[in-house]
Scaffold this motif. Structure first.
Motif, short mmCIF file in Angstrom:
data_model
loop_
_atom_site.label_atom_id
_atom_site.label_comp_id
_atom_site.label_asym_id
_atom_site.label_seq_id
_atom_site.Cartn_x
_atom_site.Cartn_y
_atom_site.Cartn_z
N ASP A 113 0.82 -1.21 0.00
CA ASP A 113 0.00 0.00 0.00
C ASP A 113 0.86 1.26 0.00
O ASP A 113 0.44 2.31 -0.49
N TYR A 138 -5.06 -4.32 4.99
CA TYR A 138 -4.43 -3.57 3.89
C TYR A 138 -5.04 -4.03 2.58
O TYR A 138 -5.44 -5.18 2.44
N THR A 142 -2.01 -1.77 -5.93
CA THR A 142 -0.92 -0.89 -6.34
C THR A 142 -0.86 -0.83 -7.86
O THR A 142 -1.27 -1.78 -8.53
#
Length: 191
Positions: A113, A138, A142
């Motif tokens: 992240d 999380y 990406t």
């Protein structure tokens, strides 16, 4: 002769815990690596360490945690430099030192992240392959190329372990027994 394939697991390891060991082991087997190196950062750009143990204590804890596994190694390249430990600089240095090695940088969901904020990440992704592990809490999303490996997800962090240790709570099964004994003997993380 084929290139060596080496995984790098970087971090503060403050302290090392079973989540680190599981990620390293799963990457080793899933990718057919020759070894996985645990690379403690000397001066992390991502994490400010509050009242950290001495560098030598972190190194000793890693050494104790990995000593029984012959394909786990300790990589101290970041301690050779006095400046902040940027992954890009480290990888360039490693590739110069070992031109016949293909490096895989192992990261957890928290670092995935955070990738857009990494120093020179656009250049870094041309130098290495990121190997990602999901972590509860999380997204793991990406825009950078990350090869994900499926592994048991453990919601464990070094900060959780430090909190436990500071309150004299039990950390059995969360960190290797030898590391726990070392922490007790050296009086690390006491409140």
């Amino acid at each position: 002769m084929k290139n060596r394939r080496v995984g790098i697991l970087g971090g503060t390891f403050n302290p090392i815990h079973i989540g680190h060991l599981i990620m390293a082991n799963e990457a080793y087997h899933a990718l057919g690596l020759d070894e996985v190196r645990f690379m403690p950062s000397a001066k992390s750009p991502h994490k400010e360490m509050y009242n950290p143990p001495a560098d030598q204590d972190r190194i000793n804890m890693i050494s104790l945690a990995i000593k029984e596994i012959d394909y786990f190694k300790l990589e101290l390249i970041e301690f050779d430099r006095s400046e902040i430990s940027y992954t890009y600089d480290t990888i360039i240095q490693l590739k110069k030192r070992e031109p016949d090695t293909e490096f895989y940088f192992i990261i957890g969901g928290d670092m995935i992240d955070f990738l857009p904020k990494w120093h020179r990440v656009e250049e870094l992704v041309k130098e290495i392959r990121f190997i990602g592990f999901m972590r509860p809490g999380y997204t793991g999303e990406t825009g950078f190329p990350v090869t994900f490996i499926s592994a048991p997800m453990i919601d464990l962090s070094s900060s959780f372990i430090r909190t436990r240790l500071q309150s004299s709570s039990n950390v059995t099964f969360l960190i290797p027994q030898q590391v726990n004994e070392y922490i007790t003997k050296e009086g690390l993380y006491e409140s």
